[in-house]
Design a protein around this motif. Structure first.
Motif, PDB file in Angstrom:
ATOM      1  N   SER A 131      42.981  28.432  18.898  1.00 12.49           N
ATOM      2  CA  SER A 131      44.171  29.269  18.807  1.00 12.49           C
ATOM      3  C   SER A 131      43.670  30.683  18.570  1.00 12.49           C
ATOM      4  O   SER A 131      43.067  30.974  17.540  1.00 12.49           O
ATOM      5  CB  SER A 131      45.105  28.846  17.672  1.00 12.49           C
ATOM      6  OG  SER A 131      46.222  29.727  17.615  1.00 12.49           O
ATOM      7  N   PRO A 153      49.503  28.611  15.581  1.00 11.44           N
ATOM      8  CA  PRO A 153      50.306  27.834  16.532  1.00 11.44           C
ATOM      9  C   PRO A 153      49.543  27.601  17.843  1.00 11.44           C
ATOM     10  O   PRO A 153      48.489  28.182  18.085  1.00 11.44           O
ATOM     11  CB  PRO A 153      51.502  28.759  16.777  1.00 11.44           C
ATOM     12  CG  PRO A 153      50.895  30.142  16.701  1.00 11.44           C
ATOM     13  CD  PRO A 153      49.806  30.053  15.649  1.00 11.44           C
ATOM     14  N   PHE A 154      50.099  26.725  18.658  1.00 16.67           N
ATOM     15  CA  PHE A 154      49.697  26.571  20.066  1.00 16.67           C
ATOM     16  C   PHE A 154      48.232  26.170  20.245  1.00 16.67           C
ATOM     17  O   PHE A 154      47.533  26.697  21.105  1.00 16.67           O
ATOM     18  CB  PHE A 154      49.969  27.863  20.848  1.00 16.67           C
ATOM     19  CG  PHE A 154      51.337  28.438  20.659  1.00 16.67           C
ATOM     20  CD1 PHE A 154      52.470  27.646  20.804  1.00 16.67           C
ATOM     21  CD2 PHE A 154      51.508  29.767  20.324  1.00 16.67           C
ATOM     22  CE1 PHE A 154      53.741  28.172  20.623  1.00 16.67           C
ATOM     23  CE2 PHE A 154      52.773  30.309  20.143  1.00 16.67           C
ATOM     24  CZ  PHE A 154      53.893  29.508  20.289  1.00 16.67           C
ATOM     25  N   SER A 155      47.763  25.198  19.456  1.00 19.66           N
ATOM     26  CA  SER A 155      46.388  24.729  19.611  1.00 19.66           C
ATOM     27  C   SER A 155      46.394  23.533  20.566  1.00 19.66           C
ATOM     28  O   SER A 155      46.437  22.367  20.159  1.00 19.66           O
ATOM     29  CB  SER A 155      45.788  24.347  18.254  1.00 19.66           C
ATOM     30  OG  SER A 155      44.401  24.114  18.362  1.00 19.66           O
ATOM     31  N   SER A 156      46.336  23.821  21.844  1.00 14.35           N
ATOM     32  CA  SER A 156      46.488  22.797  22.889  1.00 14.35           C
ATOM     33  C   SER A 156      45.355  21.770  22.822  1.00 14.35           C
ATOM     34  O   SER A 156      44.192  22.113  22.649  1.00 14.35           O
ATOM     35  CB  SER A 156      46.496  23.455  24.267  1.00 14.35           C
ATOM     36  OG  SER A 156      47.564  24.358  24.392  1.00 14.35           O
ATOM     37  N   TRP A 197      54.783  20.267  18.318  1.00 11.55           N
ATOM     38  CA  TRP A 197      54.945  20.527  19.742  1.00 11.55           C
ATOM     39  C   TRP A 197      56.082  19.692  20.346  1.00 11.55           C
ATOM     40  O   TRP A 197      55.867  18.634  20.943  1.00 11.55           O
ATOM     41  CB  TRP A 197      53.633  20.285  20.494  1.00 11.55           C
ATOM     42  CG  TRP A 197      53.688  20.772  21.909  1.00 11.55           C
ATOM     43  CD1 TRP A 197      53.589  20.027  23.052  1.00 11.55           C
ATOM     44  CD2 TRP A 197      53.862  22.131  22.353  1.00 11.55           C
ATOM     45  NE1 TRP A 197      53.694  20.824  24.168  1.00 11.55           N
ATOM     46  CE2 TRP A 197      53.872  22.123  23.770  1.00 11.55           C
ATOM     47  CE3 TRP A 197      54.014  23.351  21.683  1.00 11.55           C
ATOM     48  CZ2 TRP A 197      54.012  23.289  24.523  1.00 11.55           C
ATOM     49  CZ3 TRP A 197      54.166  24.511  22.422  1.00 11.55           C
ATOM     50  CH2 TRP A 197      54.156  24.474  23.837  1.00 11.55           C
ATOM     51  N   SER A 207      50.263  20.983  22.032  1.00 15.64           N
ATOM     52  CA  SER A 207      49.880  22.295  21.483  1.00 15.64           C
ATOM     53  C   SER A 207      50.426  22.484  20.071  1.00 15.64           C
ATOM     54  O   SER A 207      51.274  23.335  19.799  1.00 15.64           O
ATOM     55  CB  SER A 207      50.382  23.400  22.418  1.00 15.64           C
ATOM     56  OG  SER A 207      49.841  23.239  23.715  1.00 15.64           O
ATOM     57  N   ASP A 209      50.377  22.963  15.758  1.00  9.58           N
ATOM     58  CA  ASP A 209      49.862  23.934  14.786  1.00  9.58           C
ATOM     59  C   ASP A 209      48.648  23.345  14.063  1.00  9.58           C
ATOM     60  O   ASP A 209      48.508  22.120  13.945  1.00  9.58           O
ATOM     61  CB  ASP A 209      50.921  24.266  13.735  1.00  9.58           C
ATOM     62  CG  ASP A 209      52.027  25.162  14.272  1.00  9.58           C
ATOM     63  OD1 ASP A 209      52.142  25.307  15.498  1.00  9.58           O
ATOM     64  OD2 ASP A 209      52.788  25.706  13.444  1.00  9.58           O
ATOM     65  N   HIS A 382      53.448  32.611  28.142  1.00 10.00           N
ATOM     66  CA  HIS A 382      52.225  32.972  27.419  1.00 10.00           C
ATOM     67  C   HIS A 382      52.077  34.496  27.434  1.00 10.00           C
ATOM     68  O   HIS A 382      52.322  35.152  28.446  1.00 10.00           O
ATOM     69  CB  HIS A 382      51.012  32.322  28.087  1.00 10.00           C
ATOM     70  CG  HIS A 382      49.767  32.341  27.255  1.00 10.00           C
ATOM     71  ND1 HIS A 382      49.071  33.489  26.974  1.00 10.00           N
ATOM     72  CD2 HIS A 382      49.097  31.333  26.628  1.00 10.00           C
ATOM     73  CE1 HIS A 382      48.020  33.200  26.231  1.00 10.00           C
ATOM     74  NE2 HIS A 382      48.017  31.893  25.997  1.00 10.00           N
TER      75      HIS A 382
END
Length: 408
Positions: A131, A153-156, A197, A207, A209, A382
């Motif tokens: 992230s 956030p958004f840790s795919s 997510w 994705s 947190d 994005h």
């Protein structure tokens, strides 16, 4: 049906190693039927199914830009666009995680060799999430390293990853000399995954947190963003390929832009296949006979082809510059960011055009079009693809003002 519309021949195929690139691409394309078949399952799980991850591992796709010295393919940077496009034709969520997680092997090659050894000597196939939301993390310098805290956030792909690259700002008592941006490499035991997510698009990317509470990170496991501006990095001694001397954050959009490209191409191919055989519900006219259908196909395909040309040519030029030892100036870096956003916007416009042209039939959840439309919107959200943000910064630099993006 993929491949309905002829795609422009690549201007410079990155394959000077006896066909390895073409062979890897063939393995990627062989996966498309089962990835399409699993697309609903992927959305329901909100992450990639284990069998999909196994398929990607078995094909070697996560390692396309990993150094050869640890078993990777070490393909040129354009591979991230090409393979994301190829897989994105089947499922944008799978392509997103493939490109994203693959790119972290590329970035790890720029870290101190001790960080590389910590990951790759234990498992060269290990997945690394990330992230890069810098304000989400704060770190204090201590003896031997940093103490990091924050929630990102958004840790795919985080649930499947053994490591994570988390961005943060190094705090100090006196920030008169400016803010230091740094990336921290943490093992899974050092962060907590928070299941957040639930999204309308890219639902299968997982994705979530991640949260870190005052964890010590040793100096070699960190990397200052200033070291990623282009040219030699702490990892150059063991990874001398120009691939690992590219300016990371100016080229960041192209890590993921191929996902938009593949998703748009799939949407176009599916629309053409349906239009060949379908009659209008309203008056039974064959869609293929309508002038408006032909114009929509022409406009959407032109947008997609233009996007592909922009993405690939930018990546190919970047490799050429790096091989020549040339580090792009700020004008060139903001242009790359501008073009990354613009090209993805073209793909989004193409999908929106085709979704509108498909009428009410596109709304059925049994079809792929509604997913392609949702995924296109999610990709475009994005920040790297926000043209207002990237265009404004390009305009600032063109007018002689300093860049607002401090990571470039």
């Amino acid at each position: 049906m993929a491949g309905t519309v002829p795609k422009p021949k690549a201007s410079a195929e990155p394959d000077a190693d006896g066909g390895a690139y073409a062979a890897m691409m063939a393995r990627a394309r062989a996966l498309l039927p089962q990835l399409r078949e699993r697309s609903s399952q992927t959305e329901e799980l909100r992450r990639l199914p284990p069998e999909t991850e196994r398929d990607l591992h078995d094909a070697g796709l996560f390692r396309i830009v990993q150094p050869k010295r640890v078993g990777g393919s070490e393909f040129d940077y354009v591979a991230l666009v090409d393979f994301a496009e190829a897989i994105g034709v089947a499922d944008a969520s799978v392509a997103w995680n493939l490109a994203n997680l693959s790119s972290h092997h590329w970035m790890l090659a720029m870290f101190d060799p001790r960080a590389q050894d910590a990951v790759w000597k234990e498992d060269a196939n290990a997945l690394i999430a990330s992230s890069f939301v810098f304000p989400a993390g704060r770190a204090n310098k201590v003896d031997g390293g940093y103490v990091l805290r924050g929630r990102w956030p958004f840790s795919s792909g985080v649930d499947s990853s053994a490591w994570n690259m988390l961005a943060g700002i190094v705090a100090s008592d006196d920030e008169a000399d400016g803010i230091e941006y740094r990336i921290f490499l943490l093992p899974k035991r050092d962060y907590k995954i928070i299941d957040t997510w639930n999204a309308s698009g890219l639902r299968g990317t997982g994705s979530n947190d991640v949260e870190v509470d005052d964890v010590f990170v040793a100096e070699p496991m960190t990397l200052e963003v200033a070291d990623l501006a282009g040219g030699p990095t702490p990892g150059s001694a063991v990874n001398p390929n120009a691939l690992y001397a590219l300016p990371v954050f100016s080229l960041f959009p192209y890590v993921l832009s191929g996902v938009a490209l593949g998703n748009a191409q799939a949407c176009l191919d599916d629309y053409i296949e349906i239009a060949r055989h379908r009659a209008s519900t309203y008056n039974r006219a064959r869609l293929a006979d309508l002038q408006s259908t032909k114009i929509k196909i022409a406009e959407a395909s032109a947008k997609i082809d233009a996007a592909r040309l922009i993405m690939r040519s930018t990546c190919i030029q970047a490799m050429s510059d790096a091989r020549a030892g040339h580090i792009p100036d700020m004008a060139a870096k903001t242009k790359a960011r501008r073009d990354g956003a613009f090209s993805v916007n073209l793909c989004t416009e193409a999908v929106s055009l085709l979704f509108a042209a498909s009428g009410a039939r596109g709304l059925y959840t049994s079809g792929a079009l509604q997913r392609q439309f949702r995924d296109a919107s999610a990709i475009n959200s994005h920040i790297a693809f926000n043209f207002d943000a990237q265009g404004t910064n390009f305009g600032r630099v063109a007018l002689g003002l300093p860049s607002e993006n401090l990571t470039l």
